[in-house]
Design an enzyme around this catalytic site. Structure first.
Site, PDB file in Angstrom:
ATOM      1  N   GLN A 166       0.831  -1.185   0.000  1.00 48.86           N
ATOM      2  CA  GLN A 166       0.000   0.000   0.000  1.00 48.86           C
ATOM      3  C   GLN A 166       0.879   1.252   0.000  1.00 48.86           C
ATOM      4  O   GLN A 166       0.369   2.351  -0.129  1.00 48.86           O
ATOM      5  CB  GLN A 166      -0.917   0.007   1.231  1.00 48.86           C
ATOM      6  CG  GLN A 166      -1.815  -1.214   1.316  1.00 48.86           C
ATOM      7  CD  GLN A 166      -2.710  -1.251   2.548  1.00 48.86           C
ATOM      8  OE1 GLN A 166      -2.882  -2.289   3.133  1.00 48.86           O
ATOM      9  NE2 GLN A 166      -3.288  -0.129   2.933  1.00 48.86           N
ATOM     10  N   GLU A 198     -12.917   4.452   5.067  1.00 50.65           N
ATOM     11  CA  GLU A 198     -12.867   3.698   6.314  1.00 50.65           C
ATOM     12  C   GLU A 198     -13.951   4.077   7.309  1.00 50.65           C
ATOM     13  O   GLU A 198     -14.191   3.366   8.277  1.00 50.65           O
ATOM     14  CB  GLU A 198     -11.482   3.886   6.931  1.00 50.65           C
ATOM     15  CG  GLU A 198     -10.419   3.272   6.025  1.00 50.65           C
ATOM     16  CD  GLU A 198      -9.026   3.799   6.266  1.00 50.65           C
ATOM     17  OE1 GLU A 198      -8.899   4.902   6.828  1.00 50.65           O
ATOM     18  OE2 GLU A 198      -8.068   3.123   5.892  1.00 50.65           O
ATOM     19  N   ARG A 204      -8.615  -1.157   8.001  1.00 52.52           N
ATOM     20  CA  ARG A 204      -9.600  -0.271   7.400  1.00 52.52           C
ATOM     21  C   ARG A 204      -9.965   0.892   8.317  1.00 52.52           C
ATOM     22  O   ARG A 204     -11.128   1.185   8.571  1.00 52.52           O
ATOM     23  CB  ARG A 204     -10.865  -1.031   7.030  1.00 52.52           C
ATOM     24  CG  ARG A 204     -11.614  -0.274   5.953  1.00 52.52           C
ATOM     25  CD  ARG A 204     -12.693  -1.074   5.297  1.00 52.52           C
ATOM     26  NE  ARG A 204     -13.209  -0.313   4.189  1.00 52.52           N
ATOM     27  CZ  ARG A 204     -13.690  -0.837   3.088  1.00 52.52           C
ATOM     28  NH1 ARG A 204     -13.711  -2.123   2.923  1.00 52.52           N
ATOM     29  NH2 ARG A 204     -14.145  -0.072   2.130  1.00 52.52           N
ATOM     30  N   CYS A 205      -8.932   1.517   8.863  1.00 55.08           N
ATOM     31  CA  CYS A 205      -9.204   2.714   9.657  1.00 55.08           C
ATOM     32  C   CYS A 205      -7.931   3.523   9.705  1.00 55.08           C
ATOM     33  O   CYS A 205      -6.880   3.078   9.304  1.00 55.08           O
ATOM     34  CB  CYS A 205      -9.646   2.368  11.068  1.00 55.08           C
ATOM     35  SG  CYS A 205      -8.368   1.660  12.101  1.00 55.08           S
TER      36      CYS A 205
END
Ligand code: FES
Ligand code: FES
Lengths: 164, 1038
Positions: free
Chosen positions: B250, B767, B397-398
């Protein structure tokens, strides 16, 4: 290790390939035949990323030996679009935003393809149950369901048009 | 009246301007339109290019030998057998990496981490050696041939025991280091203590407040589990001295810097390419041992090396998330105005601190834990500790630790409401930061950019008829039905971040965009971020289309190749839109500035006379006189004003002035079956405010996806460990990924409160729904339980756990049950057996492995005395066990036994000591214990067994057995269901053979048959082999 020569009919094309006796079909497809559309997400039959169609049934190709597929008719995502362009199922996924990272998509498409052969007009519930063997981590499924409905409508109207 | 008319007119003119803008956006595919995604074409035709799709000439495969133990010293590693296998090229261990200084690597959190086990292992499945072979099958085979001798050490599994006096030392390498990357270390297993806020003032508020509440809660260890696991293909070009690594990252640019620093290869000769990525969710931020070892292997062998994780490796070693053991406290007035917040957290970071947080933030942005509420006084403290578990602590996912922060405040406000008997919506409305308070300075140090919380919540309450739902809940409760309503009004903090306080390994967390407009008006743009499904190729194109007035269909977006893309910090923490999206708009604006000069030159007017038309420039007040962007682009290459460089391109590195603060209001309605604990999500309504909406279709998709992952975390995900540190259920058999069937339907809604400091007002949304969704689900379940006086139950809220709570409350007693004959369950596989095996994960502090207790009664058609005779004969009894035998008798009552499991070419041999503790002829009872391990040292087991023959008269008896087995190592990590199955089958075969043995002593045809079968030995080997194969295939790639 001695290799075995097998013949697979993939997307209407006959392919001869030499495989190990313990080789999984998904590896034959991806590594030997360079059909990398089907993916590997778990290797334990849970995720469905490796789904292809073998002799009229959706099959998780991580759980089948290549040898077992000798002589079989196999369809993969690479064979979904025809000369007229995208298959309605592919269109459905595009139109309804049925994919994000795309990793589950080939498996989803192939499963949806078989589902719609077996049941051309599924209800939402039938889609949810019929596709429960395919996991997606990105989309939350709602748009995948819409995509399948989209394809179902399109395919049926296509059939009526052809019949007229 | 007059003023009314005026107002109508002005609304009309704004409306027409708006519709014009919408029409333009639709035509260009610009900001605000539901543009279909450009990336889809390749994915729906199977033409994506993911890392495992990459093949190169001469490529070989790497696979890891992993530790079966959570904590052990390595006494020796023998690679000879593996190296002697044809097709195996190398076996790398820490010893091989040491001369290169690569046996350890720095972590993002300022700690260091073993690349390959250096003298000891600190968590189960830790990387010990990598085998490189011609194909993945050979590599997997050869990992079995690497012999590692371990000396087991006591593990630390429970973080609460981590800092106890005398707790085992996990990190020998840190002996005497009392200054960590984040301050003082006060214990050998202590990593950091981080606190923020005014402790004294908070204490004071709490001591004076009329009402205080306190609640412990666990945010369990979970895993992002993207559908594609991590992997790489490393290729070192010996001739050029250049390294190319294709990897699932990522953040490819950061990886380049790390690789260059580690290897000493100049950064210009390190090429990192992140191809298509099959989901990341935080799993693909870090640098993992696999990447490093594959790279070294490629340098050593001069060939491309591919390493791809399997799912078990993914779940058990790369990047867990959460594992926060939290205590929340709120102080308030009697009427529910919150005065103070205190949060204490014990953070389990595993064996190495490889949290992926900005360097100065060991607990991420946990200090957003005051949430959407105007809380004037607050204090938060996080203590990070080591345990014998996999390292990680990523933002699943945050944004960094925002999910944990959001959970604690959103749960606490419900706990307070419940305590006060106040409505859960009312207490929120009472405490919200008001729209006019923005920019708002929070007690724990953040400046919130913009928001309108009351509007969002009220909109949701209206859409769902909140009052009606509460009425319904009350009625249902009276009828004995259980319904829960969950609310969550969260504020996120995303878009890290201003380089004054956010950096990764010293590199500021800016991001970048480079845009080139070609002479014919088409565009290529490259960013420092990396999409993993978010749709960057579509949405960045929309920003450029709107900023430059050029159709997005002719705009190509590229990311992930560090040679071509400008340096950026990557995609996670919802930072792409806030940071790289801003850079994109800024770069486009630089181009537009130049375009304006060219336009003025072409039209022979002064720049000041021009205005932007949306697709080019026109002369103010003379709308006919205009020129469009394609014309300007062409001129940029052949007709520029004097003194101006030709070309039309720009780069922007955007250092955001602040974070952005997306928010939302969610509502969830659940119906719970009081008898089974099964939960139906009847409704989930999500209103998000992410500021300016670039592509509503993509936003909805992101929200759906985040909600689905929130559902997974709240309702089922957990990576549990037993007391010996064996990870339980790290396969998709046990780790919960919802299918379409369980997943609820989502309803989405939005408000728009643009960010005042972002060039286009966007805040980021990927997110939010995960962060806000989890507490919403959990609040709904807890709201249901609140009705029965329970203040809090921990996640995951799976049916079993919900049922257990209901059972404890005795809510699952059916009134009609009193009159019903209880149902006697029979098991299909073993019809005559008694209660099913029960598998427990014992108390983590116990140091125990996974325990299985089995109690069974087997009726036998033989006289009790005959059966007893065999039972006393230890050798005969042993022979009834498939593959087992007594090797030698070492004392009166002690033996050495062996058990072989043979599958195909692989034989696993367990060897161990057996002791007969007692033989009681009176009761016909035998007691024995056994313990041992397999020859590879990868699993160990101990068991105690009591077997008794009960006379049933008429020449029949019953074998009554009870056994307790404790497993450690590889076997223990298969999880409960698998173990129960295996032991059940083994027992069944044992009893079958035992029955034959006894029967063989008799006469007649049946005895004849039995004798024949005894001679053959327990032939149920096949069934066993089958089970074993399942195990093997779950674990390796056989
Ligand atoms: S890879 Fe075949 S089901 Fe997951
Ligand atoms: S689109 Fe990513 S897993 Fe389905």
């Amino acid at each position: 290790m001695a290799k075995h020569a097998i013949t697979l009919n993939i997307n209407g094309q006959q392919m001869d390939v030499a495989v190990d006796s313990r080789e999984l079909l998904i590896h034959t497809l991806r590594d030997r035949l360079r059909l990398t559309g089907a993916h590997i997400g778990c290797e334990t039959s849970h995720c469905g990323a490796c789904t292809v169609d073998i002799d009229g049934a959706s099959v998780k190709s991580c759980t089948v030996l290549a040898l077992q597929a000798q002589g079989a008719d196999i369809r993969t995502v690479e064979g979904l679009a025809g000369s007229e362009g995208l298959h309605p199922i592919q269109e459905g996924f595009f139109e309804e935003h049925g994919l994000q990272c795309g990793f589950c998509t080939p498996g989803m498409l192939l499963r949806a393809w078989r589902l719609l052969q077996d049941n051309p007009n599924p209800t939402e519930d039938e889609i949810r149950h019929g596709m429960a063997g395919n996991l997606c981590r990105c989309t939350g499924y709602q748009n995948i369901i819409r995509a399948v409905q989209h394809a179902s409508e399109k395919m049926q109207s296509g059939e009526t048009a052809a019949a007229e | 009246m007059a003023s009314d008319i005026e107002e109508v007119e002005s609304t009309e003119s704004t409306e027409s301007a708006e519709s014009e803008a919408r029409e333009l956006a639709d035509r260009l595919g610009g900001v605000g339109c539901r543009r279909k995604r450009t990336e889809d074409a390749r994915f729906i035709q199977g033409k994506g290019n993911y890392v495992d799709d990459i093949q190169m000439p001469g490529m070989v495969y790497g696979d890891f030998v992993r530790s079966p133990h959570a904590h052990a010293r390595i006494k020796s590693i023998n690679k000879d057998k593996a190296l002697a296998t044809p097709g195996v090229h190398a076996v790398l261990t820490a010893e091989d990496l040491e001369p290169l200084g690569l046996h350890w690597m720095p972590t993002l959190a300022g700690d260091k981490q073993m690349v390959l086990a250096d003298g000891k292992v600190c968590f189960q499945n830790q990387e010990v050696a990598m085998v490189i072979a011609d194909d993945r099958y050979l590599a997997a085979d050869a990992t079995e041939l690497v012999e590692v001798e371990y000396e087991e050490l006591d593990p630390v599994v429970d973080p609460h025991q981590s800092m106890a006096e005398g707790a085992p030392v996990i990190r020998d390498d840190l002996a005497g280091v009392d200054e960590g990357a984040h301050g003082k270390r006060i214990h050998h297993n202590h990593i950091f203590t981080w606190d923020v806020g005014d402790a004294d003032a908070t204490d004071k508020v709490f001591s004076e407040a009329a009402v205080t509440v306190k609640q412990d809660m666990l945010y369990p260890r979970v895993h992002p589990c993207p559908l594609e696991t991590c992997g790489c293909v490393a290729s070192f070009d010996k001739v050029k001295g250049e390294l190319t690594v294709h990897l699932t990252s990522q953040a490819p640019h950061v990886v380049r810097t790390v690789f260059s620093t580690l290897s000493g290869i100049p950064e210009s000769k390190v090429h990192i390419n992140a191809p298509d990525i099959g989901g990341g969710f935080g799993n693909k931020v870090g640098v993992y041992p696999g990447y490093v070892v594959a790279t070294v292997a490629s340098i050593v062998l001069g060939r491309p090396v591919k390493w791809i994780e399997d799912r078990i490796e993914n779940l058990s070693t790369t990047a867990f998330a959460r594992d926060y053991h939290m205590t929340g406290e709120l102080a308030a007035t009697e009427d529910g105005k919150i005065l103070g917040l205190r949060a204490n957290v014990l953070a389990d970071h595993g064996a190495f601190d490889s949290c992926a947080d900005p360097s100065k933030w060991p607990a991420g942005f946990f200090n957003i834990c005051t949430g959407s509420y105007d809380i004037k006084t607050a204090y938060a403290r996080v203590d990070g500790v080591y345990t014998n578990k996999a390292p990680g602590g990523v933002a699943y996912r945050c944004s960094f630790r925002v999910t944990e922060a959001c959970y604690i405040i959103e749960r606490m406000i419900d706990v307070l409401a419940e305590h006060l008997g106040m409505d859960k919506a009312e207490i929120r409305l009472k405490n919200f930061i008001q729209p006019e308070q923005f920019p708002y300075q929070s007690a724990l140090g953040w400046e919130y950019d913009s928001g309108d919380y009351p509007r969002a919540l009220k909109q949701v309450m209206e859409a769902c008829d909140y009052d009606g739902l509460r009425r319904e809940q009350k009625e249902k409760r009276e009828r004995g039905e259980i319904m829960g309503i969950g609310l969550c009004t969260f504020t996120e903090i995303v878009g890290a971040g201003p380089s004054r306080n956010c950096d990764i390994l010293g590199v500021g967390m800016f991001d970048s965009a480079e845009i080139r407009v070609h002479p014919t008006g088409s565009v290529i743009a490259r960013m420092g971020t990396k999409t993993q499904g978010q749709g960057h190729e579509t949405t960045y194109g929309q920003i450029i289309a709107t900023e430059l007035g050029l159709p997005s269909e002719n705009i190509i977006i590229e990311e992930g190749n560090t040679d071509t893309a400008p340096y950026g910090l990557g995609t996670y923490g919802s930072r792409s839109t806030p940071v790289a999206g801003a850079a994109t708009a800024q770069a486009a604006r630089k181009i537009r500035d130049k375009a304006r000069k060219i336009a003025a030159h072409l039209m022979e007017v002064s720049e000041d006379d021009l205005e932007w038309s949306g697709e080019g420039f026109r002369v103010k007040g003379v709308p006919d006189q205009s020129t469009d962007m394609p014309t300007i682009a062409w001129a940029a290459y052949n007709n520029v004003p004097e003194g101006m460089e030709p070309g039309l391109e720009a780069v922007d590195y955007y250092d955001p002035p602040n974070m952005t603060f997306p928010f939302g209001a969610y509502l969830c309605v659940v119906d719970i079956d009081r008898y089974t604990g099964e939960t139906t999500i009847r409704r989930f309504y999500a209103l998000d405010d992410c500021g300016t909406r670039i592509n509503p279709m993509v936003i909805e998709g992101q929200v759906h996806g985040g909600l689905c992952e929130a559902f997974a975390v709240a309702m089922g995900q957990e990576l549990p460990f037993d007391g010996a540190g064996n990870i339980q259920g790290a396969s998709l058999m046990d780790y919960f990924l919802p299918t379409m069937v369980e997943t609820p339907r989502w309803e989405t809604d939005h408000t728009i409160t643009p960010s005042p400091h972002h060039p286009i007002g966007a805040k980021g949304v990927g997110e939010s729904s995960h962060v806000g969704g989890i507490p919403c689900f959990s609040n709904a379940i807890n709201d249901a339980m609140n009705q029965f006086g329970v203040s809090h139950v921990n996640m995951p809220h799976n049916a079993f756990r919900v049922w257990r709570t209901l059972h404890e409350l005795e809510l699952d007693q059916r009134p009609e049950a009193a009159n019903v004959e209880p149902y006697q369950p029979t098991r299909e596989a073993a019809p005559e057996s008694g209660s099913p095996a029960s598998v427990q994960s014992p108390d983590k502090a116990s140091g125990k492995g996974t325990e299985i207790t089995i109690e069974r009664n087997y009726p036998l058609d033989v006289p009790a005395d005959d059966a007893w005779e065999i039972l006393q004969d230890i050798e005969k009894v042993t022979a009834c066990m498939p593959g087992a035998s007594i090797v030698e008798q070492t004392g009166d009552t002690t033996y050495v036994g062996e058990m072989k499991l043979k599958v195909g070419p692989v034989t696993s041999a367990f060897k161990g000591d057996i002791e007969v503790l007692g033989v009681d002829p009176e009761n016909k009872e035998l007691r024995m214990t056994g313990s041992g391990g397999d020859s590879k040292g990868s699993s160990s087991a101990s068991m105690s067994l009591t077997a008794r023959i009960e006379d049933k008269g008429a020449g029949r008896c019953e074998l009554v057995g009870s056994t307790r087995i404790e497993l450690k190592g590889k076997l223990a990590s298969f999880g409960g269901r698998m173990l129960e199955n295996v032991s059940d089958r083994m027992l069944q075969q044992f009893v079958d053979s035992f029955r034959d043995r006894v029967a063989a002593g008799g006469e007649g045809e049946q005895a004849e048959e039995a004798r024949r079968r005894v001679e053959e030995g327990p032939k149920s080997m096949n069934a066993l082999a089958m089970v074993w194969q399942v195990i093997k295939s779950l674990f390796g790639r056989k």
